[in-house]
Design a protein around this motif. Sequence first.
Motif, PDB file in Angstrom:
ATOM      1  N   PHE A  38      47.047 -48.045  -3.237  1.00  0.00           N
ATOM      2  CA  PHE A  38      46.695 -49.719  -3.265  1.00  0.00           C
ATOM      3  C   PHE A  38      45.548 -49.889  -3.430  1.00  0.00           C
ATOM      4  CE2 PHE A  38      45.750 -53.481  -0.196  1.00  0.00           C
ATOM      5  CZ  PHE A  38      46.539 -54.508  -0.526  1.00  0.00           C
ATOM      6  N   GLY A  39      43.944 -49.837  -2.035  1.00  0.00           N
ATOM      7  CA  GLY A  39      42.749 -49.533  -2.497  1.00  0.00           C
ATOM      8  C   GLY A  39      42.292 -49.068  -3.453  1.00  0.00           C
ATOM      9  N   GLU A  40      42.579 -47.973  -4.195  1.00  0.00           N
ATOM     10  CA  GLU A  40      41.757 -48.588  -5.229  1.00  0.00           C
ATOM     11  C   GLU A  40      42.140 -49.277  -6.540  1.00  0.00           C
ATOM     12  OE1 GLU A  40      43.478 -43.672  -6.750  1.00  0.00           O
ATOM     13  OE2 GLU A  40      42.241 -43.271  -4.892  1.00  0.00           O
ATOM     14  N   GLU A  41      43.611 -49.384  -6.110  1.00  0.00           N
ATOM     15  CA  GLU A  41      44.028 -50.381  -7.670  1.00  0.00           C
ATOM     16  C   GLU A  41      44.003 -51.862  -7.460  1.00  0.00           C
ATOM     17  OE1 GLU A  41      48.123 -49.936  -7.830  1.00  0.00           O
ATOM     18  OE2 GLU A  41      48.071 -47.300  -8.963  1.00  0.00           O
ATOM     19  N   ASN A  42      43.646 -52.118  -6.271  1.00  0.00           N
ATOM     20  CA  ASN A  42      43.472 -53.440  -6.169  1.00  0.00           C
ATOM     21  C   ASN A  42      41.684 -53.810  -5.486  1.00  0.00           C
ATOM     22  OD1 ASN A  42      46.255 -55.402  -6.253  1.00  0.00           O
ATOM     23  ND2 ASN A  42      46.404 -52.797  -4.918  1.00  0.00           N
ATOM     24  N   TYR A  43      41.106 -53.510  -5.341  1.00  0.00           N
ATOM     25  CA  TYR A  43      39.822 -53.653  -4.747  1.00  0.00           C
ATOM     26  C   TYR A  43      39.129 -52.093  -5.525  1.00  0.00           C
ATOM     27  CZ  TYR A  43      42.059 -55.575  -0.994  1.00  0.00           C
ATOM     28  OH  TYR A  43      42.894 -56.118  -0.002  1.00  0.00           O
ATOM     29  N   THR A  44      37.823 -52.862  -5.518  1.00  0.00           N
ATOM     30  CA  THR A  44      36.501 -52.036  -6.132  1.00  0.00           C
ATOM     31  C   THR A  44      36.277 -51.218  -5.602  1.00  0.00           C
ATOM     32  OG1 THR A  44      35.887 -54.371  -7.501  1.00  0.00           O
ATOM     33  CG2 THR A  44      34.300 -52.787  -7.260  1.00  0.00           C
ATOM     34  N   ASN A  45      35.629 -51.409  -3.743  1.00  0.00           N
ATOM     35  CA  ASN A  45      35.237 -50.298  -3.372  1.00  0.00           C
ATOM     36  C   ASN A  45      36.350 -50.851  -1.818  1.00  0.00           C
ATOM     37  OD1 ASN A  45      33.119 -50.073  -4.560  1.00  0.00           O
ATOM     38  ND2 ASN A  45      32.119 -52.244  -4.249  1.00  0.00           N
ATOM     39  N   PHE A  46      36.532 -49.504  -1.182  1.00  0.00           N
ATOM     40  CA  PHE A  46      37.451 -49.782  -0.502  1.00  0.00           C
ATOM     41  C   PHE A  46      36.799 -48.486   0.091  1.00  0.00           C
ATOM     42  CE2 PHE A  46      39.899 -46.362  -3.144  1.00  0.00           C
ATOM     43  CZ  PHE A  46      40.217 -45.605  -1.968  1.00  0.00           C
ATOM     44  N   ALA A  47      36.949 -48.056   1.639  1.00  0.00           N
ATOM     45  CA  ALA A  47      37.331 -47.231   2.688  1.00  0.00           C
ATOM     46  C   ALA A  47      38.376 -46.605   3.041  1.00  0.00           C
ATOM     47  CB  ALA A  47      35.619 -47.700   3.521  1.00  0.00           C
ATOM     48  N   TYR A  48      38.068 -45.161   3.140  1.00  0.00           N
ATOM     49  CA  TYR A  48      39.529 -44.434   3.986  1.00  0.00           C
ATOM     50  C   TYR A  48      38.710 -43.143   5.178  1.00  0.00           C
ATOM     51  CZ  TYR A  48      42.515 -40.306   4.817  1.00  0.00           C
ATOM     52  OH  TYR A  48      43.441 -39.811   5.377  1.00  0.00           O
ATOM     53  N   ILE A  49      39.265 -43.393   6.206  1.00  0.00           N
ATOM     54  CA  ILE A  49      38.796 -43.186   7.442  1.00  0.00           C
ATOM     55  C   ILE A  49      39.508 -42.626   8.622  1.00  0.00           C
ATOM     56  CG2 ILE A  49      37.692 -43.401   9.338  1.00  0.00           C
ATOM     57  CD1 ILE A  49      35.836 -46.149   7.855  1.00  0.00           C
ATOM     58  N   SER A  50      40.007 -41.115   8.252  1.00  0.00           N
ATOM     59  CA  SER A  50      41.218 -40.559   8.651  1.00  0.00           C
ATOM     60  C   SER A  50      40.705 -40.257  10.641  1.00  0.00           C
ATOM     61  CB  SER A  50      41.047 -39.435   8.115  1.00  0.00           C
ATOM     62  OG  SER A  50      42.069 -38.256   8.779  1.00  0.00           O
ATOM     63  N   PHE A  51      41.385 -40.272  11.651  1.00  0.00           N
ATOM     64  CA  PHE A  51      41.176 -40.851  12.964  1.00  0.00           C
ATOM     65  C   PHE A  51      41.588 -39.392  13.580  1.00  0.00           C
ATOM     66  CE2 PHE A  51      40.961 -44.988  12.134  1.00  0.00           C
ATOM     67  CZ  PHE A  51      39.623 -45.330  13.196  1.00  0.00           C
ATOM     68  N   TYR A  52      42.250 -38.407  12.332  1.00  0.00           N
ATOM     69  CA  TYR A  52      42.804 -36.896  12.975  1.00  0.00           C
ATOM     70  C   TYR A  52      41.440 -35.870  12.559  1.00  0.00           C
ATOM     71  CZ  TYR A  52      45.318 -32.904  12.313  1.00  0.00           C
ATOM     72  OH  TYR A  52      45.378 -31.390  12.935  1.00  0.00           O
ATOM     73  N   ASN A  53      40.963 -34.783  13.871  1.00  0.00           N
ATOM     74  CA  ASN A  53      39.648 -34.401  13.777  1.00  0.00           C
ATOM     75  C   ASN A  53      38.911 -35.133  13.619  1.00  0.00           C
ATOM     76  OD1 ASN A  53      41.524 -32.323  14.570  1.00  0.00           O
ATOM     77  ND2 ASN A  53      41.755 -31.404  12.724  1.00  0.00           N
ATOM     78  N   ASN A  54      38.050 -36.558  13.568  1.00  0.00           N
ATOM     79  CA  ASN A  54      36.819 -37.007  13.759  1.00  0.00           C
ATOM     80  C   ASN A  54      36.267 -37.643  14.848  1.00  0.00           C
ATOM     81  OD1 ASN A  54      35.213 -38.618  12.652  1.00  0.00           O
ATOM     82  ND2 ASN A  54      35.865 -38.893  10.849  1.00  0.00           N
ATOM     83  N   GLU A  55      35.557 -37.248  15.954  1.00  0.00           N
ATOM     84  CA  GLU A  55      35.841 -37.625  17.138  1.00  0.00           C
ATOM     85  C   GLU A  55      34.604 -39.029  16.518  1.00  0.00           C
ATOM     86  OE1 GLU A  55      36.857 -36.762  20.101  1.00  0.00           O
ATOM     87  OE2 GLU A  55      38.293 -35.167  18.817  1.00  0.00           O
ATOM     88  N   ARG A  56      33.552 -38.805  15.592  1.00  0.00           N
ATOM     89  CA  ARG A  56      32.987 -39.692  15.122  1.00  0.00           C
ATOM     90  C   ARG A  56      33.877 -41.566  15.303  1.00  0.00           C
ATOM     91  NH1 ARG A  56      28.337 -40.346  10.948  1.00  0.00           N
ATOM     92  NH2 ARG A  56      27.218 -42.719  11.667  1.00  0.00           N
ATOM     93  N   ALA A  57      34.448 -41.054  14.196  1.00  0.00           N
ATOM     94  CA  ALA A  57      35.623 -41.983  14.161  1.00  0.00           C
ATOM     95  C   ALA A  57      36.427 -42.757  15.218  1.00  0.00           C
ATOM     96  CB  ALA A  57      36.996 -42.243  12.781  1.00  0.00           C
ATOM     97  N   LYS A  58      36.771 -41.863  16.368  1.00  0.00           N
ATOM     98  CA  LYS A  58      37.855 -42.157  17.199  1.00  0.00           C
ATOM     99  C   LYS A  58      36.656 -42.787  19.326  1.00  0.00           C
ATOM    100  CE  LYS A  58      40.496 -38.184  17.720  1.00  0.00           C
ATOM    101  NZ  LYS A  58      40.902 -36.615  17.434  1.00  0.00           N
ATOM    102  N   LYS A  59      35.268 -41.870  18.673  1.00  0.00           N
ATOM    103  CA  LYS A  59      34.674 -43.069  19.663  1.00  0.00           C
ATOM    104  C   LYS A  59      34.013 -44.521  19.192  1.00  0.00           C
ATOM    105  CE  LYS A  59      32.462 -38.827  21.358  1.00  0.00           C
ATOM    106  NZ  LYS A  59      31.052 -38.052  21.480  1.00  0.00           N
ATOM    107  N   ASN A  60      34.252 -44.708  17.817  1.00  0.00           N
ATOM    108  CA  ASN A  60      33.746 -46.075  16.784  1.00  0.00           C
ATOM    109  C   ASN A  60      34.632 -46.679  16.976  1.00  0.00           C
ATOM    110  OD1 ASN A  60      31.337 -45.250  16.932  1.00  0.00           O
ATOM    111  ND2 ASN A  60      31.602 -43.802  14.977  1.00  0.00           N
ATOM    112  N   PHE A  61      35.803 -46.833  17.046  1.00  0.00           N
ATOM    113  CA  PHE A  61      37.540 -47.133  17.311  1.00  0.00           C
ATOM    114  C   PHE A  61      38.068 -46.874  18.103  1.00  0.00           C
ATOM    115  CE2 PHE A  61      36.076 -46.895  12.832  1.00  0.00           C
ATOM    116  CZ  PHE A  61      35.914 -48.417  12.797  1.00  0.00           C
TER     117      PHE A  61
END
Length: 61
Positions: A38-61
């Motif tokens: 959906f992101g690739e087809e509908n937006y010029t830019n998009f970000a994918y953030i996985s919270f699985y094994n990503n302590e930095r992302a977990k702390k920020n959210f």
Amino acid sequence: MKRSAMIKLVDWKNSDSRKPLIVNGARKVGKTWLLKTFGEENYTNFAYISFYNNERAKKNF
């Protein structure tokens, strides 16, 4: 074949009164694939953030 979920996401994107998007469901049913596609087809830019094994992302959210 276009999934009905993809059509719903496009409707959400085009809605004037859209709310934040939350996608939940059982494991291994294609949620990640759906959102990446959906992101690739509908937006010029998009970000994918996985919270699985990503302590930095977990702390920020």
